[in-house]
Design an enzyme around this catalytic site. Structure first.
Site, short mmCIF file in Angstrom:
data_model
loop_
_atom_site.label_atom_id
_atom_site.label_comp_id
_atom_site.label_asym_id
_atom_site.label_seq_id
_atom_site.Cartn_x
_atom_site.Cartn_y
_atom_site.Cartn_z
N HIS A 103 125.15 -20.05 13.41
CA HIS A 103 124.23 -21.24 14.38
C HIS A 103 122.98 -20.42 15.75
CE1 HIS A 103 123.18 -24.73 17.04
NE2 HIS A 103 123.42 -25.52 16.26
N HIS A 104 122.86 -19.85 16.55
CA HIS A 104 122.47 -19.34 16.94
C HIS A 104 122.58 -18.18 17.55
CE1 HIS A 104 124.01 -22.03 20.68
NE2 HIS A 104 123.52 -20.49 21.40
N GLN A 168 125.55 -12.67 21.48
CA GLN A 168 125.96 -13.65 21.66
C GLN A 168 125.91 -14.24 20.71
OE1 GLN A 168 125.88 -17.57 23.65
NE2 GLN A 168 127.37 -16.92 24.50
N HIS A 170 126.53 -17.89 17.95
CA HIS A 170 127.21 -18.74 17.92
C HIS A 170 127.49 -19.39 16.34
CE1 HIS A 170 127.04 -24.13 18.28
NE2 HIS A 170 128.82 -23.13 17.40
N HIS A 240 115.04 -25.45 22.16
CA HIS A 240 116.51 -25.98 21.55
C HIS A 240 117.06 -27.14 21.42
CE1 HIS A 240 119.68 -24.33 19.72
NE2 HIS A 240 120.69 -24.65 20.73
N HIS A 242 120.10 -29.63 19.58
CA HIS A 242 120.97 -29.81 18.31
C HIS A 242 120.25 -30.80 16.65
CE1 HIS A 242 124.58 -27.91 20.18
NE2 HIS A 242 123.75 -27.11 19.93
N MET A 312 121.47 -30.22 23.02
CA MET A 312 121.29 -30.06 24.40
C MET A 312 120.00 -29.79 24.04
SD MET A 312 123.20 -26.06 23.08
CE MET A 312 122.45 -24.97 24.95
#
Length: 900
Positions: A103-104, A168, A170, A240, A242, A312
């Site tokens: 996703h990111h 990180q 997602h 950014h 969704h 977001m």
């Protein structure tokens, strides 16, 4: 308000924990990580490694160590120590991920990671770092790489107090992991220990308490903070949200004036795109951002959160500051005052419509031009300004980072892991003596190529990952991969097509054709050139080739299905293939396109039955198209190279072509010191980079899309940024009314009579053509001494032309007069007997053809778009030229000697 704890773990998990001290023993630290999950050091080192290239510059690859998320909306983190005890700078980020899986991604810098395990779940209380953390990079939606300006870098190491990187990822929808494969997504960092004059950083504006009511058409999320630090120079921005986000805009507010930093649809690839030029943020300014959402289709309210069903609102500013006063990370989470946002520019309320063409441009060129006439207005106001950025493909200097020992590079492909596959000829070369007149290979005594003819390399660094194909091939040519990651290759000496496993075994899984026996039936080939594979059906298409002029279709197990030749919209003007040299399969259109090399054109056919669809033939190709590849994003882009021969008729370069409009969007070539010699194949990577294999120079070139801008001076600081090296060919160009005359002259220069070529050397002919062009371009205001000779030379042809036209016009006038006397209703038809038909034949095409673009444009309610190129003229033009010497053979030879 700055520094407030963030509720959204998907952005950074900024919640501060108590410090547990610094662990500066990377070897001991890494050893503990290996033991936590049973991974050996070699396995993890292959995913996270430091690659030395010289004393100052190096690369670091940070990848997940083979993870399989078990539930959707999982956040996984892994850390890697900064590989130097001194200060270092990140000068480039290269993502290695796909939105079908990820996703990111976010990259953090911190003193100590939240865990010492090889990877951990960072979506809960663990978070990313112990203590403060800084976001350095963000990626989503198959975004292309981000290029930092020269002399700018993210500072890490001793003085920055950043001792570890934390990656990180997602994983939103885990349906991609149904096969339980292990993911190694991540990124490459290009770093240097050489001090950079300017330090880069991230300023994040984000909303933490926005609520989107269900069914409501428009909901705005506003953020604003006063800036009170050293001058900041934004050079890139990223948006950014969704699925509900429509547009995100960021501004600097000074003395009531709003200056745009960046504006973009968050539904397009979420890269860092170039910010508006010359916007400097100083102490006393206000930074503000607005996200526009829609609640349509939702049955319950949507809040800010970390899952894909939440929302977001983030606006990232990537900036640089003078290194003496730099801050690496700043945040803003204040809603701002309603009075302030009463004056926000109208454009911030206008969602950016996403057309297929814009999606294609964003995926490959880095930024889309937005047409305000096509934007969907959901507020009473209208946009007043839309950014228009130009991009151009530039060669990546220093790629590959280590030398590749290659022979003639004949083919390129991408495997299922997005690695670059190179097919080369080792110590064998295609020369004039390689074949006889019957296309039989004459150098079998040399034996097969003993080197590994197939190399798999890292597209980011050029490092060799795998090698295979020893003692299998004699003269490799084309290569492609299928859905099972097998290689389909052609060998012009063997006259065969082979299916080869990618597992390193030097043996063929399937062979089509008889070794060393040329032929023209369904069981034989004659110097086949390339293969394309339909990923859905597994059907295989073969271009055959230097002797034959056809495309053959087989099933995945090698059973013959059908074949066809060249196509044309007018069967009477069909021109056979002259070396169908390269194939590309278009999965979204179910078409196969072929680079018809010596005809200088691209033809496309339906994959099912071979029916002709379209032809792309441009003057800029110079009469040759060596190779093509296709990118299916949006409306589709075709990348092509026009190749080189002993007597090239045009500049050798690469082309970016819009499949729908046939327009050339960009051209590219290597630096002047290298140049293309014989670019033989081309492939486009998932990150938008383009690779070109050159047979003659035995080199693979890498190109990436770069923004065109020049050196600028900001607040007394001179920053040398990327320079424009070539004029960008824009799609909306005003028609050139003198184009037909120019084309005629260029055709005359490019194809002189054969008798003239026998008596005049190529350099001399080129010099003569150049002199003729200079005469044509000389201004009318030039001095009489320089202009008189040209006037004198042009006088005689003008007199002769006039004398020839006078009788013709007289005959036509008499005919019209007689016709009028006999029948007052007589029509003048656009046939060969008419003046237009005669002149049309002289020019090589009819003058009176119907242009449907002009027809529809003249009627109310119709748009010109899509009709400008549509005409009743045939797309093919007959040639009366003899076949070129390169029809039946390809070879490398020294260029003709230059005349003294």
């Amino acid at each position: 308000m700055m520094g407030v704890p963030v509720l959204c773990v998907a952005v950074l998990c900024l919640m501060c924990h108590s410090s547990h001290g610094l662990d500066l023993k990377p070897l001991l630290y890494a050893s503990q990580r290996f033991q936590d999950h049973g991974l050996n050091p070699g396995e993890l080192a292959s995913r996270s490694r430091k690659v030395l290239t010289n004393p100052h510059n190096f690369s670091v690859d940070i990848h997940m160590p083979g993870v399989t998320p078990t539930s959707s909306d999982t956040y996984l983190c892994m850390s890697y120590p900064v590989p130097t005890s001194h200060d270092a700078y990140i000068v480039d980020f290269i993502p290695h991920a796909s939105m079908s899986t990820v996703h990111h991604m976010l990259l953090f810098g911190c003193q100590t990671p939240a865990s010492t395990r090889s990877y951990w779940d960072c979506g809960g209380a663990w978070g990313t770092c112990k203590g403060a953390s800084s976001i350095m990079y963000a990626w989503a939606r198959d975004a292309p790489p981000t290029k930092l300006p020269k002399d700018v870098g993210f500072k890490v190491g001793k003085k920055s107090k950043i001792y570890h990187f934390v990656l990180q990822i997602h994983y939103g929808d885990i349906s991609a992991f149904k096969d339980h494969h292990r993911d190694t997504s991540g990124m490459s960092l290009r770093m240097t220990t050489k001090p950079q004059p300017f330090t880069a950083g991230i300023y994040l504006l984000m909303s933490v308490d926005t609520v989107i009511p269900p069914g409501k058409t428009v909901t705005n999320a506003d953020i604003a903070c006063d800036y009170a630090s050293s001058p900041m120079y934004p050079f890139a921005f990223r948006t950014h949200t969704h699925r509900l986000g429509k547009v995100v805009s960021g501004y600097r507010v000074r003395d009531g004036k709003w200056s745009l930093i960046g504006r973009q649809s968050p539904q397009l690839p979420q890269a860092f795109y170039p910010a508006t030029k010359d916007v400097v943020v100083e102490s006393g300014d206000t930074l503000a951002a607005r996200c526009v959402f829609t609640g349509e289709g939702r049955t319950s309210e949507t809040r800010i959160g970390g899952t894909s069903d939440d929302e977001m609102c983030n606006f990232y500013i990537m900036y640089y500051m003078d290194s003496k006063h730099a801050a690496s990370f700043m945040t803003c989470m204040d809603d701002g005052s309603p009075e302030l946002f009463q004056h926000i520019p109208a454009e911030a309320n206008v969602p950016i419509a996403i057309s297929p063409g814009q999606m294609s441009s964003m995926m490959h060129m880095g930024h889309a031009h937005t047409d305000p006439q096509k934007e969907e207005v959901v507020d009473t106001s209208k946009a007043e300004q839309v950014l228009d950025q130009d991009f151009h493909f530039e060669q990546v200097a220093g790629w590959p980072q280590s030398r590749l020992d290659l022979g003639q590079v004949s083919g390129l492909a991408l495997d299922s892991d997005s690695n670059l596959v190179i097919f080369h000829r080792g110590d064998h070369r295609w020369e004039m003596t390689s074949f006889n007149m019957e296309a039989q290979y004459l150098q079998r005594a040399l034996g097969p190529i003993q080197q590994s003819a197939i190399l798999v390399v890292d597209p980011a660094t050029g490092r060799i990952l795998k090698a295979s194909g020893r003692d299998m091939f004699y003269l490799p040519h084309g290569i492609t991969t299928d859905q099972d990651n097998n290689y389909w290759v052609t060998d012009v000496a063997l006259h065969q097509v082979l299916k080869v496993s990618s597992d390193g075994g030097d043996a063929a899984l399937l062979t089509l054709g008889e070794a060393f026996v040329p032929g023209s039936d369904s069981a034989h080939f004659c110097q086949p050139t390339d293969v394309a594979v339909d990923p859905a059906s597994g059907n295989v298409f073969v271009s055959d080739g230097y002797c034959n002029s056809r495309i053959l279709k087989f099933t995945s197990d090698g059973r013959y299905l059908t074949q066809w030749g060249a196509g044309s919209s007018d069967r009477r003007r069909r021109l056979p293939f002259q070396i169908p040299h390269s194939l590309a399969f278009l999965p979204d259109k179910e078409e196969v396109c072929v680079a018809d090399r010596e005809n200088g054109r691209i033809q496309c056919f339906l994959a099912g039955n071979g029916e002709f669809v379209k032809e792309i033939k441009r003057e800029e190709f110079g009469g040759q198209v060596f190779a093509i590849t296709y990118s299916p994003a949006g409306g589709g882009l075709i990348f092509a190279v026009n190749g080189g021969s002993l007597f090239p008729s045009g500049p050798v370069k690469g082309f970016v072509i819009d499949y729908s409009t046939k327009e050339i969007l960009d051209t590219f070539s290597p630096d002047e010191e290298q140049n293309f010699q014989m670019p033989h194949d081309i492939v486009e990577a998932k990150d938008g980079s383009v690779f070109v294999g050159d047979a003659d120079s035995q080199t693979v070139f890498k190109f990436t899309p770069e923004k065109l801008h020049r050196s600028v001076k900001k607040a007394g600081i001179e920053v040398q940024e990327l320079e424009e090296v070539e004029t960008f060919v824009q799609t909306r160009v005003k028609p050139d009314h003198n184009k037909s005359a120019t084309v005629q002259q260029k055709q005359t220069d490019a194809h002189p009579p054969r008798a003239q070529l026998q008596t005049q050397s190529r350099p001399a002919a080129a010099a003569a053509a150049e002199q003729q062009q200079l005469k044509q371009k000389s201004p009318s205001s030039s001095s009489s001494s320089s202009s008189s000779p040209s006037r004198g030379q042009g006088l005689l042809p003008a007199v002769i032309t006039t004398l020839l036209l006078v009788p013709l016009l007289l005959v036509v006038s008499i005919g019209l007069f007689i016709c009028w006397r006999r029948n007052s209703r007589c029509e003048v038809k656009s046939e060969p007997s008419s003046v237009e038909g005669i002149l049309g034949k002289i020019r090589g095409k009819a003058v009176g053809s119907l242009n449907l673009g002009n027809f529809f444009a003249s009627h109310k309610g119709y748009s010109r778009q899509g009709f400008d190129q549509l005409s009743t003229e045939g797309s093919d033009q007959e040639r009366n030229e003899d076949s070129s010497d390169s029809e039946n053979e390809e070879y490398s030879a020294p260029p003709p000697q230059r005349s003294s």
